[in-house]
Design a protein around this motif. Sequence first.
Motif, short mmCIF file in Angstrom:
data_model
loop_
_atom_site.label_atom_id
_atom_site.label_comp_id
_atom_site.label_asym_id
_atom_site.label_seq_id
_atom_site.Cartn_x
_atom_site.Cartn_y
_atom_site.Cartn_z
N ALA A 214 0.91 -1.32 -0.08
CA ALA A 214 -0.04 0.15 -0.03
C ALA A 214 0.73 1.24 0.00
O ALA A 214 1.91 1.31 0.53
CB ALA A 214 -0.88 -0.15 1.16
N CYS A 215 0.39 2.25 -0.64
CA CYS A 215 1.33 3.33 -0.91
C CYS A 215 0.72 4.51 -0.32
O CYS A 215 -0.64 4.85 -0.53
CB CYS A 215 1.50 3.64 -2.41
SG CYS A 215 2.48 5.19 -2.68
N THR A 287 -0.82 2.06 -7.60
CA THR A 287 -0.73 1.45 -6.14
C THR A 287 -2.09 2.15 -5.68
O THR A 287 -2.70 3.07 -6.10
CB THR A 287 0.37 1.71 -5.47
OG1 THR A 287 0.42 3.41 -5.53
CG2 THR A 287 1.64 1.48 -6.19
N ASN A 288 -2.32 1.69 -4.31
CA ASN A 288 -3.59 2.02 -3.70
C ASN A 288 -3.05 2.42 -2.17
O ASN A 288 -2.10 1.75 -1.77
CB ASN A 288 -4.91 1.31 -3.87
CG ASN A 288 -4.55 0.00 -3.22
OD1 ASN A 288 -4.62 0.04 -1.81
ND2 ASN A 288 -4.22 -1.02 -3.82
N THR A 289 -3.86 3.30 -1.48
CA THR A 289 -3.49 3.63 -0.09
C THR A 289 -3.95 2.30 0.89
O THR A 289 -3.29 2.53 1.94
CB THR A 289 -4.32 4.80 0.46
OG1 THR A 289 -5.69 4.79 0.07
CG2 THR A 289 -3.87 6.08 -0.31
N THR A 290 -4.57 1.48 0.54
CA THR A 290 -4.94 0.48 1.53
C THR A 290 -4.59 -0.94 1.62
O THR A 290 -4.31 -1.42 2.66
CB THR A 290 -6.59 0.56 1.58
OG1 THR A 290 -7.15 0.08 0.40
CG2 THR A 290 -7.56 1.71 1.99
N THR A 291 -4.27 -1.47 0.41
CA THR A 291 -4.15 -2.77 0.20
C THR A 291 -2.68 -3.15 -0.40
O THR A 291 -2.76 -2.66 -1.81
CB THR A 291 -5.32 -3.46 -0.60
OG1 THR A 291 -6.47 -2.71 -0.14
CG2 THR A 291 -5.30 -4.96 -0.28
N ALA A 292 -2.09 -3.97 0.00
CA ALA A 292 -1.19 -4.36 -0.71
C ALA A 292 -1.36 -5.34 -1.78
O ALA A 292 -2.43 -5.99 -1.72
CB ALA A 292 -0.11 -5.10 0.20
N ARG A 293 -0.68 -5.27 -3.06
CA ARG A 293 -1.45 -6.04 -4.12
C ARG A 293 -0.15 -6.87 -4.73
O ARG A 293 0.92 -6.56 -4.61
CB ARG A 293 -1.73 -5.08 -5.22
CG ARG A 293 -2.07 -5.48 -6.66
CD ARG A 293 -2.77 -4.43 -7.33
NE ARG A 293 -3.13 -5.32 -8.78
CZ ARG A 293 -2.39 -5.26 -9.96
NH1 ARG A 293 -1.30 -4.48 -9.97
NH2 ARG A 293 -2.87 -5.72 -11.08
#
Length: 370
Positions: A214-215, A287-293
């Motif tokens: 998450a970023c 990327t997104n703020t909440t979840t590692a992908r």
Amino acid sequence: MTSAAHVGSNLNAMEKLMSNGLNHLHVQDKHVFPLGDRPDMSQVCHSYTFPVIDLIDLDGLHRIKVVNDIRRACEEDGFFQIINHGVPETVMKSMMEIAKEFFEMPVEDRVCLYSEDPQQAVRVSTSFNGTEDEFFEWKDYLRHPCHPLEEIINSWPQKPALYREVAEKYCKEIRVLVLRLLAAISEALGQDSDYLNAIFGKHSQTLHVNYYPACPNPDLTFGVAPHSDAQGITVLMQGDVSGLQVLKDGKWVAVEPISNAFVVNVADQIQVVSNGRFKSAKHRAITNTTTARISIPTFYGPSLHTFIAPAASMVDKEHPALYRGNKFEEYMRASWSKGVKVEHFGSLQNRNQSVMNLCCTYLAFLIIRD
Ligand code: OGA
Ligand code: NI
């Protein structure tokens, strides 16, 4: 290397990896892409859907229809998703879980595989090419060859304990699927089903696991900067967290996950063999703020010593050769050595085009110019 130097380089690697429990907390300067070359989520198109092709009929009476769907997708989009592809759900799920375990192990268990040398076939690394990148991608990755399996499996990660067993099953299933796709794509090019199989020589298959933490600020950076894939064809398990976007008619289009589907894309070598008829489309991951992908592409293509050029049957008076030929090995070396950079072509007018040239395809290297 002395053991003191070894400990030193491990420490260094530990500081560099995104998956060290610390680096993902703040966006460091090296991850900040220049203004004008950032994701710009407000411009992303969510209304177009890339084709979803059902492979259930690929080996049945309606093969021609499926091949036609594949032809259209390869010509117009370069990307499509596949369902009823034959890879068991359990095999997909286990691979995704073991990949997650791999990146959730203590970082000490990953650093032994760390390398910034693209020649190091089995490696864990960060960004794309840490020694060449001007801007750093927000990701770590594990990658290793998986064909021929018997020759290489002993160099795969030993931790988690089940890694080799699980990845072996996955790679075998993917290879069966890719061979079916190559046959269908050959037919879509108007050739017999063995066409690409033969052109790819002894074949190469690489398993690549991307880990995007998450970023805190996805607007500043990329999981993967815009690029096209260098091999022949890519089969991606993108999990259930979105992030993949593909350039279609000048717009970035989100590819939303479909559960248990694979995303398939034409990569550079099929674009070259087909003399530009099938498109190796540019794509990127945000990327997104909440979840590692986690995403798991398999890059499939020619063996390293194979010479790849537009096929004679794809070249005629109306379709002159667009690319010069290249040994696949040279193409790969050139594409890795490029790193993530922004190329500016002079005038301000071209400035807003530069996103197109960011870590872009190495195809330009092959284009015939006079
Ligand atoms: C890649 C890639 C896309 C994704 O690794 O080449 O394009 O969705 N990944 O992670
Ligand atoms: Ni890619």
